[in-house]
Design an enzyme around this catalytic site. Structure first.
Site, PDB file in Angstrom:
ATOM      1  N   CYS A  41       0.827  -1.213   0.000  1.00 22.52           N
ATOM      2  CA  CYS A  41       0.000   0.000   0.000  1.00 22.52           C
ATOM      3  C   CYS A  41       0.856   1.256   0.000  1.00 22.52           C
ATOM      4  O   CYS A  41       1.378   1.671   1.046  1.00 22.52           O
ATOM      5  CB  CYS A  41      -0.934  -0.014   1.207  1.00 22.52           C
ATOM      6  N   CYS A  60      -0.533   4.084   2.143  1.00 25.54           N
ATOM      7  CA  CYS A  60      -0.282   3.936   3.590  1.00 25.54           C
ATOM      8  C   CYS A  60       1.184   4.198   3.931  1.00 25.54           C
ATOM      9  O   CYS A  60       1.492   4.842   4.928  1.00 25.54           O
ATOM     10  CB  CYS A  60      -0.609   2.519   4.068  1.00 25.54           C
ATOM     11  N   ASP A  61       2.085   3.652   3.133  1.00 25.56           N
ATOM     12  CA  ASP A  61       3.489   3.587   3.551  1.00 25.56           C
ATOM     13  C   ASP A  61       4.451   4.423   2.710  1.00 25.56           C
ATOM     14  O   ASP A  61       5.637   4.524   3.061  1.00 25.56           O
ATOM     15  CB  ASP A  61       3.964   2.120   3.500  1.00 25.56           C
TER      16      ASP A  61
END
Ligand code: NAP
Length: 314
Positions: free
Chosen positions: A136, A139-140
């Protein structure tokens, strides 16, 4: 066999399922939540969540899910573990078939999520989640500022991840097993025109390096035309080779598309062709796939379940 008939059974404990539980609990429906093999869902495998509203300093994914769980419990949610193998809707109340028992329910909210497909190469599992392998970018991605990273895959997800990562990474290798992208023309065009993205064509990933150090240090790839193997030095590997929606046991009750995702009834994101059965989160959404959108769908599904029960005079 239990003869109890539940008001609402929620299958899944990710953001969608637990948000549905908070709302159903607050509606006094005493929901039963069934936990599967990954309690807390995909977020529990992410170290830090920086895009969930209300947490200016970010929040640990595991902690966020624990808090959602407690919040739902406060309003009367009950939890049981169990794997659902089928949902029978020919008769009402519905029957959820678990491995060891059957649960009968007036309404069912399916929030079973999707599992990112992984390549299965050595090092991938060992370095997954916080150690450099992730699925992701949203997200990261921000953890890879000024670092070199690779995205695996050639579809729209890979293109989207690669483009997003250009905001942070110094260089994004796009490792694809063919020499043309599967992604839509517009996405492919953007990817190929981007100065930070370097396609690595005709190449399959062979191993993620860095297991001994506990952090990704490189990606070994093999050119499928020449068989030559090379190691690309980098710090992050973003696997974007598609998702598998966890919808199998419910296909008799809810329509699915060609990729297996639930297809809700046309007028609603969360209603299905079976009145009383609702869907929420990534199992019904391959477009946004965010914690907050899943939570939103969970909220919608619980409100619809409550309204449906009221309409039936239940
Ligand atoms: P996808 O379209 O199935 O693409 C998966 C990619 O991964 C393909 O390029 C495939 O290669 C590659 N791949 C699969 N297994 C592999 C393996 N074991 N090793 C190496 N490479 C592998 O999946 P997706 O990109 O997640 O997209 C899923 C659906 O969501 C699509 O319909 C897509 O259009 C849609 N989507 C849309 C958007 C958007 O519109 N913004 C964003 C994301 C997703 P091959 O090409 O050789 O098969």
């Amino acid at each position: 066999m239990s003869t109890k008939i539940e008001n609402v059974v929620i299958v899944g404990t990710g953001c969608a399922g637990l948000t549905a539980a908070i709302y159903a609990g607050r509606a006094n429906l005493s929901p039963l939540v069934l936990e599967g093999t990954l309690p807390g869902g995909q977020l529990t495998t992410t170290s830090e969540v920086e895009n969930f509203p209300g947490f200016p300093n970010g929040v640990d994914g595991f902690e966020l899910m624990q808090n959602l769980r407690k919040q739902a419990e406060r309003f009367g949610t009950r939890y049981e573990s169990g794997t659902v193998n089928g949902l029978e809707t020919a008769a009402w109340p519905f029957a959820l078939k678990l491995t060891d028992r059957e649960i009968r329910a007036k309404t069912v909210i399916i929030a079973t999520g999707a599992s990112p497909r992984l390549t299965g190469i050595p090092g991938e599992k060992e370095l997954y989640g916080g150690k450099g392998v992730t699925t992701c970018a949203t997200c990261d991605g921000a953890f890879y500022r000024n670092m070199d990273v690779a995205v695996l895959g050639g579809g729209d997800s890979a293109a989207e991840e690669a483009l997003f990562l250009t905001r942070f990474a110094s260089k994004v290798y796009l490792v694809h097993r063919r020499d043309t992208l599967r992604a839509s023309k517009i996405m492919a065009g953007r990817v190929l025109a981007h100065p930070k993205i370097q396609p690595v064509w005709d190449s399959v990933p062979v191993a993620v390096e860095g297991v001994a150090q506990g952090a990704v240090s490189g990606l070994k790839v093999r050119n499928v035309k020449t068989n030559a193997e090379t190691v690309i030095a980098l710090k992050g590997v973003f696997v974007a080779i598609g998702h598998e929606p966890n919808t199998g046991p419910f296909k008799d009750a809810v329509d699915t598309d060609a990729q297996g995702y639930f297809v809700p009834a046309s007028h609603s994101q969360v209603k299905t062709r079976t009145p009383g059965v609702f869907v929420a989160g990534d199992c019904a959404d391959h477009h946004y796939r965010q914690a907050i959108t899943a939570a939103g769908m969970g909220c919608q599904a619980a409100i619809e379940a409550e309204r449906w029960l009221a309409e039936q005079g239940l």
